[in-house]
Enzyme design. Structure first.
Site, PDB file in Angstrom:
ATOM      1  N   GLU A 136      43.299  38.506  39.896  1.00 30.52           N
ATOM      2  CA  GLU A 136      43.341  39.917  40.301  1.00 30.52           C
ATOM      3  C   GLU A 136      44.133  40.109  41.590  1.00 30.52           C
ATOM      4  O   GLU A 136      44.885  41.076  41.725  1.00 30.52           O
ATOM      5  CB  GLU A 136      41.916  40.445  40.446  1.00 30.52           C
ATOM      6  CG  GLU A 136      41.207  40.555  39.100  1.00 30.52           C
ATOM      7  CD  GLU A 136      39.708  40.751  39.219  1.00 30.52           C
ATOM      8  OE1 GLU A 136      39.184  41.652  38.543  1.00 30.52           O
ATOM      9  OE2 GLU A 136      39.053  40.005  39.974  1.00 30.52           O
ATOM     10  N   ALA A 140      36.416  34.934  43.091  1.00 35.04           N
ATOM     11  CA  ALA A 140      35.493  35.403  44.115  1.00 35.04           C
ATOM     12  C   ALA A 140      34.407  34.336  44.292  1.00 35.04           C
ATOM     13  O   ALA A 140      34.157  33.536  43.394  1.00 35.04           O
ATOM     14  CB  ALA A 140      34.885  36.742  43.720  1.00 35.04           C
TER      15      ALA A 140
END
Length: 260
Positions: free
Chosen positions: A114, A66
């Protein structure tokens, strides 16, 4: 729809989706997540698409995580909202009625690891690296890492990887069950497309129902899961694909499936 950070193209029965921020190692910011969500709208409503190949632009990264630049000044409430956004989209990807193959050229760290785990199948290049290094930044995994990693590699290994922030190479990722297959980097996309096309040649209704049975069954006890399997098995016999597949087998001819 204008796309700045995600590329989308169709090749026959497969969609190729590319996270396209190579200068940022394809890091996921809010804008990129929302574009991915918009693309899932398109794919979900396109009956001509049977499978998806998800990858990252360039040779260095699938998704390196992220976007820390966006995250570093978030408040507790904003951090929670960012996690909810990512989890909502990843869960949607996980449950979409198409098979999703992650083609991982390089780094799949944090949110990238993820994202790969929300896909059905992971094919990695020999140069790929995986990890959940969030604790080294003073945060937990926030896009499903604490939940999907234990389900894939076991609780003990997942705790080790998350608590140590250790990065693992493709071979170790394969050995612990995080990756399905390792291929040379130059063959990565072709291998992913070949698998996607092989899947797309099978009965689409059966693939769709099999995915639903696996996903649901992994979240409940075995007896409930087996009852659900019986339900979807029975449902197959209401499809044209079952009639075509079994008739073609008995008649010793090639089968022609429809998406029903």
């Amino acid at each position: 729809m204008e796309l700045k950070n995600v590329l989308f193209e169709k090749e026959g029965k497969i969609a190729i989706v590319t996270i396209n921020r190579p200068k940022a190692l394809n890091a996921l910011n809010s804008e990129t997540l929302k574009e991915l969500d918009n693309i899932l709208d398109i794919i979900e409503n396109d009956d001509e698409i049977y499978a998806i190949v998800l990858t990252g632009a360039g040779d260095k990264a699938f998704v390196a995580g992220a976007d820390i630049t966006e995250m570093k000044d978030l408040s507790a409430l904003e951090g929670r909202r960012f996690s909810i956004l990512g989890n909502k989209i990843f869960r949607r990807l996980e449950n979409i009625e198409k098979v999703v193959i992650a083609a991982i050229p390089g780094f799949a760290l944090g949110g990238g690891c993820e994202l790969s785990m929300a896909c059905d199948i992971r094919i990695a290049s020999e140069k790929a690296k995986f990890g959940q290094p969030e604790v080294g930044l003073g945060i937990t995994p926030g896009f499903g890492g604490t939940q999907r990693l234990p389900r894939l590699v076991g609780e003990g290994r997942a705790k080790e990887l998350i608590f140590t922030a250790r990065i693992v190479k493709a071979e170790e990722a394969y050995n612990i069950g995080l990756v399905n297959k390792i291929v040379p980097l130059e063959n990565l996309i072709d291998e992913a497309k070949a698998m996607a096309n092989l899947i797309a040649s099978q009965g689409p209704a059966a693939i769709r129902l099999s995915k639903a049975a696996i996903n649901r069954g992994m979240q409940c006890d075995i007896d409930t899961a087996l009852m659900y399997e019986a339900e979807v098995f029975g449902e197959c016999f209401s499809t044209e694909d079952q009639k075509e597949g079994m008739t073609a087998f008995v008649e010793k001819r090639d089968k022609t499936f429809k998406n029903n």
